[in-house]
Design an enzyme around this catalytic site. Structure first.
Site, PDB file in Angstrom:
ATOM      1  N   GLU A 483       4.893   8.525 -10.884  1.00 59.28           N
ATOM      2  CA  GLU A 483       5.077   7.511  -9.834  1.00 59.28           C
ATOM      3  C   GLU A 483       3.963   6.465  -9.875  1.00 59.28           C
ATOM      4  OE1 GLU A 483       5.611  10.839  -6.942  1.00 59.28           O
ATOM      5  OE2 GLU A 483       7.145   9.521  -6.124  1.00 59.28           O
ATOM      6  N   GLU A 503       9.838  17.516  -8.803  1.00 58.31           N
ATOM      7  CA  GLU A 503       9.726  17.836  -7.371  1.00 58.31           C
ATOM      8  C   GLU A 503      10.877  18.660  -6.797  1.00 58.31           C
ATOM      9  OE1 GLU A 503       8.992  14.895  -8.661  1.00 58.31           O
ATOM     10  OE2 GLU A 503       7.162  14.075  -7.757  1.00 58.31           O
TER      11      GLU A 503
END
Ligand SMILES: NC(=O)c1ccc[n+]([C@@H]2O[C@H](COP(=O)([O-])OP(=O)(O)OC[C@H]3O[C@@H](n4cnc5c(N)ncnc54)[C@H](O)[C@@H]3O)[C@@H](O)[C@H]2O)c1
Length: 680
Positions: A483, A503
């Site tokens: 990210e 995730e």
């Protein structure tokens, strides 16, 4: 200049064979030379044995040892090294032998071939004396066992050219080493405090501060090491400790000289007798002495400009496997106590207390060990994530340190471009799972939301910076690391780097802008594929997905980034995939993860017609249902929202996902058994 590809290793003994192994494991071609064919064969045999053991232990696949060995050619002739780009010597520790060897090599190799010495005790400058091209000589100091221990000290001498230094760092990175910088100084970085630490161990015994088992146990507990200093001396041979101490003493003075008790033990020809039970008697004094001693020497290293606080601590953690380096150790027990202990040691041995410690008496703030280092050169600011032992995972301190470095670079009018990179084998391996677990267990989910908000603010500043920002992925970029890369204008990856968003497999969703920037950059098909399956993809596949803009050969990503910035290819405000060159992989994701298929995937009713679909469906079934659903909703909104609004949406449901039982189960499962998700 391309990164070194063809590597010569001279000396097929303990170190040389290990260096050859590690280099060949990294995909580079190696020529391994020794004086006699028998020595070469012994070295190669040792490598083969180690690789086969690696197969038994599941580190290598069957067939890999043959491929690795196939990249190493043995020889006894200097002439066979003529095409090498870089040569590391690991011959006997004898200055004349090393000098004569390099002089003989100069007759065969190109003038720009780098000659690296693995000497432990000579100055690099001295090894280079008498050569036609001393500027090509550098120190590369490996640690035993060089195929396993990741630390590499990179030591330019005063005569070393910047090009040589650059090639050496590229080689360090291409072979998966964690490099630290050292000036050309006795003992370089790690041995400078490790050798006196061992000597002090014996002095503690000599002075009767505690008995041997107590000293041994205290050292293990304080530093988190499996083997104490006495056992270590037995394993390496006690005379080595005396020899190393004498070497340092000849350059640095009597404090470093081997104590009488150590010399006695060597004369006796015996190992240390480790028998006996540790007690508490003297343990506190032993601990204080150790803390004071390593801090005093480490501070002297900083003051002399040999290395930095960060590199010294990394050296201790990576090279010696200490739980903490000298400075973090001092912070953990309290600066006041640690500095007082260092002052006692200095007084005891009649040494000056380094100024940075004397000043600490006035200002008791912890030592500033920067988790992100900023280095500005030729207008380019490089920010290096600096916690290789934690794979540069993002925790509040790391994000604060990154923010400080980034904001400084962004505000500097002399800076025209910014590069983010990671030290060691990861760019950033994700957010710090321990931090999440602690917050959940403390019932303090707002702490996670606050941390994430701070991360978002920083990532938005990176995203919107008026200077071009490039992520250079030297290794793993997972979760929060991927990210962070997505917030940059361009992503350049080493061919060995991997990216992924794991995730949903640990009960949460990418919460640092991943659900938004991924969809914006690569489209919904790719975003759904990566977030739903959690697949970790190699750099080449990431490029075909449009996630990575350029893939560089091993060790060359630094040069690729510099060229992209200097040629103005990366501009501020790009980053939505303008520079990417997506291909087949992206098309396949778009077909499989169409709007119609998504619901079927998430409800478990998808019927696969090919392998890709079959594998994806199976993986998605193992993920946390609530996390999948939230991620899906967020990704579906991403394309219609400006990034600021998108990340607010992501933040708005963060507490919901972290409050689920599945989040606690998933986060707690990392490194353990497969999580069992319940959908609540
Ligand atoms: N052993 C360690 O833990 C360690 C750690 C860091 C650095 N070092 C340094 O690495 C170097 C090698 O140490 P080692 O422990 O591997 O030694 P070693 O004795 O195991 O191996 C040395 C090898 O070099 C060969 N050799 C000697 N002269 C040669 C020449 N002129 N040309 C080609 N080959 C030659 C020998 O035949 C031998 O095989 C030394 O400089 C040492 O200080 C050692």
């Amino acid at each position: 200049m391309a990164a070194p590809r063809k590597i010569g290793i001279i000396g097929a003994g303990t170190m040389g064979s290990g260096i050859a192994q590690k280099t060949a494991q990294s995909g580079l071609d190696v020529i391994l030379m020794d004086l006699e064919q028998a020595a070469v064969d012994r070295g190669l045999g040792g490598i083969e044995k180690m690789l086969n053991k690696g197969v038994e232990r599941g580190i290598f696949r069957p067939g890999q040892p043959e491929a690795i060995l196939g990249r190493i050619k043995g020889t006894t002739k200097h002439a066979d090294l003529k095409d090498c780009d870089l040569i590391v010597e690991a011959v006997f520790e004898d200055l004349e032998i090393k000098r004569n060897l390099f002089a003989a090599l100069e007759a065969h190799v190109r003038p720009d071939t780098v000659l690296a010495t693995n000497t432990s005790s000579f100055k690099v400058e001295k090894v280079a004396v008498g050569l036609a091209h001393p500027e090509r000589v550098i120190g590369l100091h490996y640690f035993f066992h060089p195929a396993q221990n990741r630390l590499l000290e990179v030591i330019p001498g005063p005569q070393t050219s910047p090009k040589t230094l650059e090639a050496a760092w590229a080689f360090c990175e291409a072979t998966g080493k964690t490099g630290i910088h050292s000036e050309d100084s006795p003992g370089f970085v790690v041995n400078r405090f490790f050798v006196p630490w061992v000597n002090e161990t014996v002095r503690l015994l000599e002075q009767g501060v505690a008995d041997l088992p107590t000293i041994e146990a205290t050292a293990k507990k304080l530093l988190g090491i499996g083997m104490g200093p006495f056992e270590l001396m037995n394993v390496t041979g006690v005379p080595i400790s005396q020899h190393a101490a004498s070497g340092l003493a000849s350059e640095l003075g009597p404090f470093y000289a081997p104590c009488d008790r150590l010399k006695e033990q060597v004369s006796s020809g015996k190992d240390w007798d480790l028998k006996g039970e540790a007690t508490e008697k003297g343990a506190a004094d032993v601990e204080k002495r150790y803390v004071g001693l390593v801090l005093m020497v480490a501070a002297a290293l900083v003051e002399e400009g040999v290395s930095s606080i960060e590199d010294i601590d990394i050296g201790a953690m990576v090279g010696l496997r200490w739980r903490r380096g000298p400075f973090a150790l001092a912070n953990s027990i309290g600066v006041e106590k640690a500095v007082a202990a260092a002052a006692e040691v200095a007084a005891m041995y009649n040494l000056p207390l380094p100024k940075m410690l004397a000043e600490k008496k006035e200002d008791l703030k912890p030592f500033n060990i920067r988790a992100a280092n900023l280095n500005i050169k030729d207008g380019i600011a490089t920010i290096t994530m600096n916690r290789p032992n934690a794979m540069n995972a993002l925790d509040p301190d790391t994000v604060a340190s990154l923010a400080e470095a980034f904001d400084t670079a962004a505000a500097d009018p002399a800076v025209t471009g910014i590069v983010l990179e990671g030290r060691g084998k990861a760019f950033v391996a994700g957010a710090d799972i321990k931090f999440f677990i602690n917050a959940i267990d403390a019932g303090d989910i707002p702490r996670i939301v606050d941390f994430t908000r701070t991360g978002h603010e920083l990532f938005l500043r990176i995203d919107q910076c008026t200077k071009p920002v490039v992520a250079r992925l030297n290794g793993m970029a997972l979760g929060g690391g991927a990210e962070l890369a997505l917030a940059c204008d361009a992503i350049v990856a080493d061919q060995g780097a991997v990216l992924g968003f794991p995730e949903t497999g640990i009960g949460i969703y990418p919460g640092l802008g991943g659900t938004q920037r991924l969809a914006k950059r690569c489209g919904l098909g790719v975003a759904r594929y990566l977030v739903f399956t959690g697949d970790i993809v190699p750099a080449a596949k990431a490029a075909s997905l449009g996630l990575v803009d350029r893939v560089a050969q091993s060790g060359e990503s630094g040069q690729v980034v510099q060229a992209l910035l200097k040629e103005g290819v990366v501009k501020a405000g790009t980053g939505a995939g303008e520079l990417a060159n997506a291909g087949e992989e992206k098309a396949a994701c778009e077909a499989l993860f169409s709007d119609q298929n998504v619901d079927k995937f998430l409800s478990g009713s998808f019927e696969a017609t090919d392998k890709f679909g079959e594998k994806a469906a199976k993986k998605i079934k193992s993920k946390a249902p609530i996390a999948l659903k939230l991620a899906n909703d967020l990704m579906n909104q991403a394309l219609a929202l400006p990034i600021e609004a998108g990340v607010e949406k992501e933040l708005a449901v963060l507490a919901d996902v972290f409050s689920t039982e599945d989040a606690r189960e998933g986060l707690g499962s990392v490194g353990k058994a497969r999580p069992q998700f319940k959908g609540k």
